[in-house]
Design an enzyme around this catalytic site. Sequence first.
Site, short mmCIF file in Angstrom:
data_model
loop_
_atom_site.label_atom_id
_atom_site.label_comp_id
_atom_site.label_asym_id
_atom_site.label_seq_id
_atom_site.Cartn_x
_atom_site.Cartn_y
_atom_site.Cartn_z
N ARG A 264 -13.39 1.82 -4.83
CA ARG A 264 -13.73 1.19 -6.11
C ARG A 264 -14.33 -0.18 -5.85
O ARG A 264 -13.61 -1.12 -5.50
CB ARG A 264 -12.46 1.08 -6.95
CG ARG A 264 -12.70 0.71 -8.40
CD ARG A 264 -11.37 0.38 -9.08
NE ARG A 264 -10.93 -0.97 -8.75
CZ ARG A 264 -9.67 -1.35 -8.65
NH1 ARG A 264 -8.70 -0.50 -8.80
NH2 ARG A 264 -9.37 -2.61 -8.35
N HIS A 268 -10.64 -2.83 -11.60
CA HIS A 268 -10.09 -1.59 -12.16
C HIS A 268 -10.68 -1.33 -13.54
O HIS A 268 -11.15 -0.24 -13.84
CB HIS A 268 -8.57 -1.69 -12.25
CG HIS A 268 -7.92 -0.53 -12.92
ND1 HIS A 268 -7.91 0.74 -12.38
CD2 HIS A 268 -7.27 -0.43 -14.12
CE1 HIS A 268 -7.28 1.57 -13.20
NE2 HIS A 268 -6.89 0.88 -14.26
N TYR A 277 -5.89 -9.68 -5.95
CA TYR A 277 -5.08 -8.87 -5.05
C TYR A 277 -5.88 -8.21 -3.93
O TYR A 277 -5.33 -7.53 -3.08
CB TYR A 277 -4.33 -7.77 -5.84
CG TYR A 277 -5.24 -6.88 -6.68
CD1 TYR A 277 -5.91 -5.81 -6.11
CD2 TYR A 277 -5.40 -7.13 -8.04
CE1 TYR A 277 -6.73 -5.00 -6.88
CE2 TYR A 277 -6.23 -6.33 -8.82
CZ TYR A 277 -6.87 -5.26 -8.24
OH TYR A 277 -7.69 -4.46 -8.98
#
Length: 366
Positions: A264, A268, A277
């Site tokens: 990805r 998100h 993160y």
Amino acid sequence: MAEETDPTVRTVVRFDVRMTRHLLPDGTPVGTLPDFARDPAELERLYRAMVLTRAFDEKAVALQRTGRLGTFASSLGQEAVSVGLAAAMRAEDILVPSFREQGAQLWRGVSATEIFLFWGGDERGSDFAGPRQDFPVCIPVASQFPHAVGAALALKLRGEPRVAVCVAGDGATSKGDFYEALNIAGAWAVPAVFVIADNQWAISVRRQAQTAAGTLAQKAVAAGIPGEQVDGNDVVAVRAVVARAVERARLGEGPSLVEAITYRLADHTTADDARRYRDPAEVSEHWKEEPVARLRNHLIALGAWTREDEERALEDSQRLVAEAAEAYLATPPAPATAMFDHLYETLPAALAAQRAEALAQEASHG
């Protein structure tokens, strides 16, 4: 070794998980390509579909950032999974998507305007005119797996040679819905294919933190169904592997699980900030494997793609997406009563009162 030294122990079962790749990250072919991939026109079709998907994502993010679209889940970097699995299906098959399969929806005939409507919070975007029996986008993680098994069971009971193809991310394989659905799909040998877009992150949780399993494909073993991996950034491989699984299901040989290894490249969703993160250096490394450039390099090496072709493909995609966005923005809001009108055949009294109140408020505001 234990079997050789301990006569009371024997191995009951062994399993392997195979991985398929047809194009290296730089676009170089590996081995013999599938028949469809020897036709430059078919490769161009796949390429244009991925370019369109990326253009749609870019526009959707821009609309969200300017307050004209709801929270949106980009498929940046995962276009080959979405387009490849859709290309492996027949029109009469049923797509049961998660929330990052706009490439598959566009391939199957859902319009860009309808997809914009959905992400704009307008449920008319789920009432698409194209593949009428495809399922709407599923937001709750993994809840579409039982739905797919139910649809596949219906196809089997009717004797229809059709297949339900269910798609989800790697995080979904940590949910009970996934295990329960795979188990019963195997037990009933329904015509279903489960595709996992393993993009390495379930929001902010690494795949390795979700499961001790070495692969997600091996989760099929417990369900008694085939499971394999595919390079999810190689659209040729995705289409070939999913097509085999789909035809296996169509022939009555039961369900399969395909783990498509991808990454990805975006957050998100637009409500997320992956920089909190995820190391940017990690993302940069994965850009070297992204699927659009991979197929473009292969087409150029074949002599089947030029700079002019590329410019035309980008212009065509951006124009189509821009026109769809304008149509979405020009769509009048649904009536306030719409939220009540498709839930029940006969509306319960409490909700009927709420509907009447909404109708009255709408009328009072002109």
